[in-house]
Design an enzyme around this catalytic site. Sequence first.
Site, short mmCIF file in Angstrom:
data_model
loop_
_atom_site.label_atom_id
_atom_site.label_comp_id
_atom_site.label_asym_id
_atom_site.label_seq_id
_atom_site.Cartn_x
_atom_site.Cartn_y
_atom_site.Cartn_z
CG ASP A 90 -2.93 -1.26 5.81
OD1 ASP A 90 -1.74 -1.75 5.81
OD2 ASP A 90 -3.16 -0.29 5.85
CE LYS A 146 -2.68 1.56 3.55
NZ LYS A 146 -3.69 1.97 4.47
CE LYS A 155 -0.66 5.32 4.91
NZ LYS A 155 -1.86 5.60 5.51
CE LYS A 175 -6.62 2.56 9.09
NZ LYS A 175 -5.95 3.93 8.74
CG ASP A 223 -9.08 4.91 6.91
OD1 ASP A 223 -9.65 4.88 8.17
OD2 ASP A 223 -7.92 5.12 6.89
CG ASP A 235 -4.42 5.80 2.83
OD1 ASP A 235 -5.19 6.52 2.53
OD2 ASP A 235 -4.24 5.30 3.77
#
Length: 337
Positions: free
Chosen positions: A300, A150, A152, A250, A228, A179
């Site tokens: 993740d 992933k 950023k 999360k 998210d 992301d």
Amino acid sequence: MPRLSLSVTTDALRLAQPFRISGYVFETADVLVVELDDGTYRGRGEAAGVYYMGDDLPHMREAIEGARKAIEAGPTREALRALLPPGGARNAVDAALWELEAARTGQPVWRLAGLEAAPRPIVTTFTISADEPEAMASVARGYRAARSIKVKLTGELELDLRRVAAIRVARPDVWLGVDGNQGFARADLDALVRGLGEHRVALLEQPLKRGEEGLLDGYRSAVPIAGDESLLSLDDLTQAKGRFDVVNIKLDKCGGLTEGLMMAAEARRQGLGVMVGTMIGTSLATAPGFVLGQLADLVDLDGPTFLADDRTPSVTYTDGTLFVRPEVWGTREAAAR
């Protein structure tokens, strides 16, 4: 449940390298650790909170101290959802209650959570912090065992697409997701999605700011979009369908494994994909997410890999997978005082 003794401590975790995302650079990570002890058994939980919601150590500690009497009275995990709002404080206490129950009953958390089989190693993403394209490509090459990466991004469209291109050249073999961390404008979305598709990117996470979810109504993206920051807790899932394809759960956001399991079930009911993510934290924070990860499409959970030092015993990363051994968390063995 007999009366409990509640301990609340904090740890300042040192990162091995600075970690950059859209709008933030992290060099340390502060976490709160909760321990619940009934005189025979204990349960533990760790939380980092939610930095973009102001859910920091003072906020978490204040929330727990405000509910100390009720927590020490030994609430059920469902009752805890009424005592504390979603966020890091509830996550830490919830994890401690799960482990305490596992210790008392001799049943591991995965069985208490209703899983039909013992947890298996699961493929997890390994995250690359935002940097110059070639530096990020070098990190990707260094993740030799990774099957899933992933990336950023920072909201700088042209630079971000160069970053993705460099990583894809470096690692043509891996599943690749990005992301946005709320860094993009709606006007950038078409070009962003088109460019990501050219590099076989399989997921675009949170491109727009929290509060701008309505701009995704009716938007058809060739790259699946995950929510998210827009989808913190169970209540937020009422606005997920038609805007997002995947829900990133999360435990620091939603307030623990108890609500995380509820979110996963609701996402499935809506026909949405389930992703399990994490804030930066130690193996103690990662272990409850590993239980939820058994039910997820995407995982993740690489938080401990960013630390200069982890807790012992620690979770295990092997051949691109994550595994949590029984002595780490969530069993009578792990909860032994």
